[in-house]
Motif scaffolding. Structure first.
Motif, mmCIF file in Angstrom:
data_model
loop_
_atom_site.group_PDB
_atom_site.id
_atom_site.type_symbol
_atom_site.label_atom_id
_atom_site.label_comp_id
_atom_site.label_asym_id
_atom_site.label_seq_id
_atom_site.Cartn_x
_atom_site.Cartn_y
_atom_site.Cartn_z
ATOM 1 N N LEU A 143 14.641 -25.762 -104.193
ATOM 2 C CA LEU A 143 15.969 -26.416 -103.882
ATOM 3 C C LEU A 143 16.406 -25.998 -102.483
ATOM 4 O O LEU A 143 16.089 -25.027 -102.041
ATOM 5 N N PHE A 144 17.210 -26.980 -101.897
ATOM 6 C CA PHE A 144 17.666 -26.897 -100.585
ATOM 7 C C PHE A 144 19.283 -26.974 -100.796
ATOM 8 O O PHE A 144 19.729 -27.999 -101.300
ATOM 9 N N THR A 145 19.980 -26.124 -100.487
ATOM 10 C CA THR A 145 21.491 -26.098 -100.374
ATOM 11 C C THR A 145 22.182 -25.857 -99.141
ATOM 12 O O THR A 145 21.745 -25.052 -98.287
ATOM 13 N N VAL A 232 19.781 -30.255 -103.221
ATOM 14 C CA VAL A 232 19.055 -31.410 -103.157
ATOM 15 C C VAL A 232 17.408 -30.721 -103.668
ATOM 16 O O VAL A 232 17.133 -29.801 -103.178
ATOM 17 N N ASP A 233 16.692 -31.672 -104.406
ATOM 18 C CA ASP A 233 15.249 -31.363 -104.869
ATOM 19 C C ASP A 233 14.449 -31.679 -103.634
ATOM 20 O O ASP A 233 14.508 -32.325 -102.947
ATOM 21 N N GLY A 234 13.440 -30.650 -103.456
ATOM 22 C CA GLY A 234 12.257 -30.708 -102.471
ATOM 23 C C GLY A 234 11.307 -31.778 -102.602
ATOM 24 O O GLY A 234 10.689 -32.377 -101.812
ATOM 25 N N ASP A 276 21.035 -22.005 -95.351
ATOM 26 C CA ASP A 276 21.307 -21.680 -93.913
ATOM 27 C C ASP A 276 21.841 -20.443 -93.844
ATOM 28 O O ASP A 276 22.303 -19.513 -94.971
ATOM 29 N N ALA A 277 22.347 -19.914 -92.755
ATOM 30 C CA ALA A 277 22.517 -18.593 -92.275
ATOM 31 C C ALA A 277 24.123 -18.024 -93.019
ATOM 32 O O ALA A 277 24.168 -16.957 -92.923
ATOM 33 N N GLY A 278 24.997 -18.816 -93.330
ATOM 34 C CA GLY A 278 26.092 -18.789 -94.117
ATOM 35 C C GLY A 278 25.685 -18.015 -95.562
ATOM 36 O O GLY A 278 26.511 -17.563 -96.015
ATOM 37 N N TYR A 279 24.594 -18.218 -96.035
ATOM 38 C CA TYR A 279 24.377 -17.802 -97.139
ATOM 39 C C TYR A 279 23.658 -16.265 -97.235
ATOM 40 O O TYR A 279 23.116 -15.973 -98.302
ATOM 41 N N LEU A 280 23.364 -15.631 -96.098
ATOM 42 C CA LEU A 280 22.863 -14.450 -95.923
ATOM 43 C C LEU A 280 23.516 -13.373 -96.224
ATOM 44 O O LEU A 280 24.184 -12.593 -95.229
ATOM 45 N N THR A 281 23.908 -13.041 -97.328
ATOM 46 C CA THR A 281 24.684 -12.132 -97.878
ATOM 47 C C THR A 281 23.722 -11.225 -98.713
ATOM 48 O O THR A 281 22.932 -11.761 -99.440
ATOM 49 N N SER A 282 24.209 -9.892 -99.035
ATOM 50 C CA SER A 282 23.404 -8.949 -99.847
ATOM 51 C C SER A 282 23.561 -9.434 -101.352
ATOM 52 O O SER A 282 22.256 -9.330 -102.061
ATOM 53 N N PRO A 283 24.541 -9.735 -102.194
ATOM 54 C CA PRO A 283 24.271 -10.307 -103.245
ATOM 55 C C PRO A 283 23.621 -11.308 -103.470
ATOM 56 O O PRO A 283 22.865 -11.365 -104.562
ATOM 57 N N ILE A 284 23.732 -12.351 -102.608
ATOM 58 C CA ILE A 284 22.773 -13.447 -102.835
ATOM 59 C C ILE A 284 21.316 -13.028 -102.715
ATOM 60 O O ILE A 284 20.403 -13.488 -103.495
ATOM 61 N N GLY A 391 7.432 -19.555 -95.387
ATOM 62 C CA GLY A 391 8.710 -19.540 -95.096
ATOM 63 C C GLY A 391 9.226 -20.552 -94.223
ATOM 64 O O GLY A 391 10.240 -21.173 -93.846
ATOM 65 N N LYS A 392 8.377 -20.556 -92.841
ATOM 66 C CA LYS A 392 8.608 -21.231 -91.930
ATOM 67 C C LYS A 392 8.616 -22.830 -92.096
ATOM 68 O O LYS A 392 9.258 -23.632 -91.835
ATOM 69 N N VAL A 393 7.525 -23.238 -92.902
ATOM 70 C CA VAL A 393 7.325 -24.436 -93.404
ATOM 71 C C VAL A 393 8.606 -24.981 -94.389
ATOM 72 O O VAL A 393 9.029 -25.858 -94.155
ATOM 73 N N LEU A 394 9.005 -23.908 -95.186
ATOM 74 C CA LEU A 394 10.058 -24.281 -96.121
ATOM 75 C C LEU A 394 11.261 -24.640 -95.487
ATOM 76 O O LEU A 394 11.923 -25.585 -95.752
ATOM 77 N N TYR A 395 11.572 -23.783 -94.495
ATOM 78 C CA TYR A 395 12.790 -23.756 -93.910
ATOM 79 C C TYR A 395 12.713 -25.103 -92.935
ATOM 80 O O TYR A 395 13.988 -25.544 -92.599
ATOM 81 N N LYS A 396 12.011 -25.368 -92.198
ATOM 82 C CA LYS A 396 11.665 -26.604 -91.366
ATOM 83 C C LYS A 396 12.158 -27.806 -92.324
ATOM 84 O O LYS A 396 12.507 -28.907 -91.658
ATOM 85 N N ARG A 397 11.552 -27.850 -93.593
ATOM 86 C CA ARG A 397 12.054 -29.030 -94.275
ATOM 87 C C ARG A 397 13.543 -29.323 -94.700
ATOM 88 O O ARG A 397 13.719 -30.249 -95.215
ATOM 89 N N ARG A 398 14.328 -28.369 -94.019
ATOM 90 C CA ARG A 398 15.926 -28.541 -94.478
ATOM 91 C C ARG A 398 16.273 -29.604 -93.677
ATOM 92 O O ARG A 398 17.164 -30.445 -94.188
#
Length: 485
Positions: A143-145, A232-234, A276-284, A391-398
């Motif tokens: 999933l990509f959000t 969205v679904d990958g 995205d970087a906005g979701y980089l929080t400790s709880p998530i 991880g690099k391949v997955l994030y590149k698909r955003r």
């Protein structure tokens, strides 16, 4: 031979509307692929069974809305005019050439009286997602959000200032337990329970659309906006979740709740997410690690004061639970505060004689303090995922998935601006836009799978066989020419 055409528009002709719609028209493909019968069952409880005037067919009503969002028609009055003169639109909604098109106020009255306070738009979106799952177009594994902003239908200069209380996060109880356990592990007494302080802040409230949020961000337009949070679904980039908030709500705040809803509503077994970087929080990070989901989140850059060391230059020793500064001195654990951060402090006598003191801290007591969240291990786990090959391949698909989905919505479906006012109305717009994007993508995928090019799969395969055969003859002929030479 020159001739002119004699106009005979006034002549009576016997025609069939079915013959006037091209066979490869998008609306014909949608009608043949998507089952809209569920709309009647979903809306039946909203109508009176045995009283009042006969209603406009709800399936027709929603099909007209779908046309407006499919072709980017933002005005409902213009939509009625387009349906009146377009034969394909008439055929799709079930009207003959002489049937009367419903008035434009039908939409607003149904929205104000019948659909107000209901979840009908969310139910229609969910049903389309379920149809995509049944066709095997959604897997729910990757999933990509992300979120995008919609310009609210409000003047940015017309507002009032109000003090509002910030809501308590849902993970606070779990964080409090983690703090108590951490303090106990370090030989500290649990913190005394205190009432949650009322944190208030001043915000701008639009007098035109009070439910929108004011955005002030570097590099972004200033004004009142809404946020469309989308997942969205990958597999085929189909939208699986839509959620709308005012713009002054942080991107990461509704994420975990929406992820949980998708897993419960559609039965997703999520294996990986890219954010995205906005979701980089400790709880998530902590929640995703606990759920066993491979998380890839973009790096967020922090710039320290000029002339001071970066935080990454202080190495954490997990075995001894200390930080090592660039001068090879230790910063030992002191306490864990109410925000969930462990505090590590240096010895002031050691720092006083250190040559790196001016680059380490500017405190008057010569003490360097480092903080580390009790869930920092989860953040480091996410960082390792981001740097891995997977991880690099997955994030590149955003850029091919969630960003492409937003781009199509803005360019093709009029999703840059809020058509109506109020959170419920903007949610309706976002859900219907997502429904139409899903419908169009589903139709194109299923049409290729079942029909293929004109002539059907048999003719397509036959053409492929002949193509391969003639390529073989051509290459064989070139080979014999080369041998003869």
């Amino acid at each position: 031979m020159f001739q002119t055409h004699s106009h005979q528009q006034g002549c009576i002709e016997l025609v069939n509307i079915e013959d006037l719609v091209p066979q490869n028209h998008l609306l014909r493909k949608i009608d043949a692929t998507i089952d809209f019968s569920f709309i009647a069952e979903k809306t039946r409880p909203l109508y009176c069974e045995d009283n009042g005037r006969p209603c406009v067919d709800p399936v027709m009503l929603f099909k007209m809305l779908f046309i407006g969002y499919l072709y980017g028609i933002r005005s409902e009055r213009r939509l009625v005019e387009e349906v009146r003169v377009n034969v394909a639109y008439r055929w799709f909604v079930g009207l003959s050439l002489t049937d009367k098109v419903p008035h434009a106020t039908t939409f607003s009255q149904n929205r104000r009286r019948r659909f107000n306070g209901t979840t009908i738009f969310q139910e229609i979106f969910d049903e389309i997602v379920l149809q995509a799952i049944n066709h095997g177009l959604i897997e729910g594994k990757e999933l990509f959000t992300d979120s995008t902003f919609l310009k609210a239908n409000a003047n940015k200069n017309k507002f009032t200032r109000q003090m509002v209380r910030q809501s308590t996060e849902k993970y606070v109880e779990e964080l409090d337990r983690a703090i108590d356990e951490d303090r106990e592990a370090h030989g500290k007494r649990p913190l005394k329970k205190k009432d949650t302080p009322k944190i208030e802040k001043e915000i701008r409230v639009s007098t035109t659309d009070p439910e929108s949020g004011y955005m002030v961000r570097e590099g972004k337009p200033e004004g009142f906006f809404y946020l469309d949070h989308r997942t969205v679904d990958g597999k085929h980039n189909l939208i699986t979740d839509v959620y709308v908030t005012p713009r002054n709500v942080h991107d990461a705040k509704p994420y975990l709740a929406r992820l949980k809803r998708q897993k419960e509503r559609f039965g997703f077994k999520v294996e990986a997410v890219a954010l995205d970087a906005g979701y980089l929080t400790s709880p998530i990070c902590h929640a995703l690690k606990e759920q066993g989901i491979f998380a890839v989140i973009a790096h967020r850059r922090f710039h320290p004061q000029k002339g001071l060391f970066h935080k990454w230059q202080f190495k954490y020793d997990a075995e001894r639970d200390v930080y090592i500064c660039p001068g090879k001195h230790e910063l030992t654990y002191r306490t864990t505060n109410r925000q969930g951060y462990r505090e590590y402090k240096s010895d002031p006598q050691t720092c006083l004689d250190c040559p790196f003191l001016s680059r380490c801290t500017r405190s008057k007591n010569h003490v360097k303090t480092m903080t580390r969240h009790v869930w920092e291990d989860a953040k480091e786990w996410v960082r390792q995922n981001r740097l891995s090959e997977r991880g690099k391949v997955l994030y590149k698909r955003r850029k091919e998935t969630i960003e492409r989905s937003f781009a199509d919505a803005k360019e093709l479906h009029g999703h840059r601006y809020a058509r109506m006012r109020g959170l419920a109305r903007v949610t309706e717009q976002c859900l219907l836009t997502a429904v139409c994007q899903n419908i169009k993508k589903m139709v194109l995928l299923l049409w290729k799978r079942s029909k293929g090019p004109e002539g059907g799969p048999f003719l397509r395969d036959l053409c492929l066989i002949f193509s391969i055969f003639f390529q073989y003859l051509y290459k064989t002929q070139r080979f014999f020419r080369w041998v003869c030479q």
